[in-house]
Design a protein around this motif. Structure first.
Motif, PDB file in Angstrom:
ATOM      1  N   LEU A  92       0.849  -1.184   0.000  1.00 23.58           N
ATOM      2  CA  LEU A  92       0.000   0.000   0.000  1.00 23.58           C
ATOM      3  C   LEU A  92       0.888   1.238   0.000  1.00 23.58           C
ATOM      4  O   LEU A  92       1.902   1.280   0.715  1.00 23.58           O
ATOM      5  CB  LEU A  92      -0.888   0.022   1.251  1.00 23.58           C
ATOM      6  CG  LEU A  92      -2.020  -1.007   1.293  1.00 23.58           C
ATOM      7  CD1 LEU A  92      -2.605  -1.084   2.701  1.00 23.58           C
ATOM      8  CD2 LEU A  92      -3.111  -0.645   0.277  1.00 23.58           C
ATOM      9  N   VAL A  93       0.499   2.248  -0.744  1.00 25.94           N
ATOM     10  CA  VAL A  93       1.289   3.483  -0.763  1.00 25.94           C
ATOM     11  C   VAL A  93       1.306   4.104   0.630  1.00 25.94           C
ATOM     12  O   VAL A  93       2.340   4.595   1.093  1.00 25.94           O
ATOM     13  CB  VAL A  93       0.759   4.471  -1.837  1.00 25.94           C
ATOM     14  CG1 VAL A  93       1.438   5.827  -1.700  1.00 25.94           C
ATOM     15  CG2 VAL A  93       0.975   3.905  -3.231  1.00 25.94           C
ATOM     16  N   ARG A  94       0.180   4.053   1.356  1.00 29.98           N
ATOM     17  CA  ARG A  94       0.171   4.651   2.705  1.00 29.98           C
ATOM     18  C   ARG A  94       1.133   3.925   3.639  1.00 29.98           C
ATOM     19  O   ARG A  94       1.699   4.528   4.548  1.00 29.98           O
ATOM     20  CB  ARG A  94      -1.242   4.713   3.292  1.00 29.98           C
ATOM     21  CG  ARG A  94      -1.932   3.409   3.543  1.00 29.98           C
ATOM     22  CD  ARG A  94      -3.240   3.610   4.335  1.00 29.98           C
ATOM     23  NE  ARG A  94      -4.033   2.389   4.388  1.00 29.98           N
ATOM     24  CZ  ARG A  94      -4.943   2.028   3.489  1.00 29.98           C
ATOM     25  NH1 ARG A  94      -5.207   2.810   2.458  1.00 29.98           N
ATOM     26  NH2 ARG A  94      -5.605   0.897   3.607  1.00 29.98           N
ATOM     27  N   GLU A  95       1.338   2.617   3.414  1.00 31.53           N
ATOM     28  CA  GLU A  95       2.303   1.845   4.206  1.00 31.53           C
ATOM     29  C   GLU A  95       3.733   2.304   3.895  1.00 31.53           C
ATOM     30  O   GLU A  95       4.529   2.539   4.807  1.00 31.53           O
ATOM     31  CB  GLU A  95       2.126   0.355   3.890  1.00 31.53           C
ATOM     32  CG  GLU A  95       3.179  -0.577   4.471  1.00 31.53           C
ATOM     33  CD  GLU A  95       3.020  -0.807   5.962  1.00 31.53           C
ATOM     34  OE1 GLU A  95       1.899  -0.608   6.473  1.00 31.53           O
ATOM     35  OE2 GLU A  95       4.032  -1.171   6.606  1.00 31.53           O
ATOM     36  N   LEU A  96       4.020   2.476   2.618  1.00 32.36           N
ATOM     37  CA  LEU A  96       5.343   2.976   2.205  1.00 32.36           C
ATOM     38  C   LEU A  96       5.623   4.329   2.838  1.00 32.36           C
ATOM     39  O   LEU A  96       6.712   4.568   3.371  1.00 32.36           O
ATOM     40  CB  LEU A  96       5.378   3.163   0.686  1.00 32.36           C
ATOM     41  CG  LEU A  96       5.731   1.981  -0.198  1.00 32.36           C
ATOM     42  CD1 LEU A  96       5.567   2.388  -1.660  1.00 32.36           C
ATOM     43  CD2 LEU A  96       7.156   1.517   0.073  1.00 32.36           C
ATOM     44  N   LEU A  97       4.602   5.203   2.790  1.00 35.87           N
ATOM     45  CA  LEU A  97       4.761   6.563   3.323  1.00 35.87           C
ATOM     46  C   LEU A  97       4.972   6.524   4.830  1.00 35.87           C
ATOM     47  O   LEU A  97       5.787   7.280   5.378  1.00 35.87           O
ATOM     48  CB  LEU A  97       3.550   7.432   2.954  1.00 35.87           C
ATOM     49  CG  LEU A  97       3.367   7.677   1.445  1.00 35.87           C
ATOM     50  CD1 LEU A  97       2.069   8.437   1.172  1.00 35.87           C
ATOM     51  CD2 LEU A  97       4.565   8.432   0.859  1.00 35.87           C
ATOM     52  N   ALA A  98       4.251   5.615   5.512  1.00 37.50           N
ATOM     53  CA  ALA A  98       4.407   5.489   6.959  1.00 37.50           C
ATOM     54  C   ALA A  98       5.813   5.004   7.309  1.00 37.50           C
ATOM     55  O   ALA A  98       6.424   5.486   8.269  1.00 37.50           O
ATOM     56  CB  ALA A  98       3.360   4.522   7.510  1.00 37.50           C
TER      57      ALA A  98
END
Ligand SMILES: Nc1nc2c(c(=O)[nH]1)N[C@H]1C(S)=C(S)[C@@H](COP(=O)(O)O)O[C@H]1N2
Ligand SMILES: [Mo]
Length: 180
Positions: A92-98
């Motif tokens: 998930l992109v939000r996981e990468l960003l986190a």
């Protein structure tokens, strides 16, 4: 000296020991180059407004292929304007960003072909967008939308959500992300 064959082609000289040695060296060097490139693998670089760095001096975070592949993966099965129905897999992109401690509101994706698109970070909480690395279990190649392709769960979205400028968000050949 008889340097021409009956058909008029130049006779091929026999390889000398030097030439064999040189070509063996050349082959060995090429194999080393190829394996070095493969060992380096595909990387993803995230920079900008982030809080974790793999390179303190340049303040960016570079995911190695191994670290990227160890992230929790999601799948999206969908057709796109360019591909028949198939399954994309990636984190998930939000996981990468986190993982990189991203703070910004705008996320800019850069393609190797000089394309870029800026997407509001809110999209990644609203939708389960992935950064796809494989399609039908095969790594996306650079000449074939790879190594990374921003993929939305198109099959779960309404036509109004996927119309207009939406497809500009599906950046392919991504290798770099900037948090703004
Ligand atoms: N890397 C990369 N991704 C890209 C593009 C591109 O040129 N390069 N074009 C974007 C845009 S603006 C659109 S509308 C869609 C479709 O591009 P196409 O019309 O050139 O097929 O892909 C998007 N993703
Ligand atoms: Mo576009």
């Amino acid at each position: 000296m008889d340097s021409n064959t009956p058909s008029g082609h130049r006779a091929r000289s026999k390889p000398t020991i030097h030439r064999l040695f040189a070509s063996t060296l050349f082959l060995a060097a090429s194999l080393l180059t190829v394996s070095a490139a493969q060992a380096a693998g595909v990387t993803l670089t995230i920079s900008g407004n982030i809080g974790k760095f793999t390179n303190q001096s340049v303040r960016n975070y570079v995911f190695s292929e191994a670290e990227f592949n160890a992230l929790p993966m999601r799948e999206i099965s969908t057709a796109t304007d360019w591909t028949p129905k198939g399954t994309f897999r990636g984190p998930l992109v939000r996981e990468l960003l986190a993982r990189v401690g991203a703070q910004g509101r705008q996320i800019k994706f850069y393609g190797e072909d000089n394309y870029n698109v800026t997407i509001p970070a809110s999209d990644f909480s609203k939708y389960d967008v992935i950064l796809a690395r494989t399609w039908n279990n095969k790594p996306l190649q650079l000449n074939d939308f790879g190594p990374f392709w921003v993929m939305y769960p198109i099959q779960d979205m309404s036509t109004s959500e996927t119309s207009g400028i939406f497809i500009a968000k599906l950046a392919w050949q991504v290798t770099r992300i900037e948090v703004k």
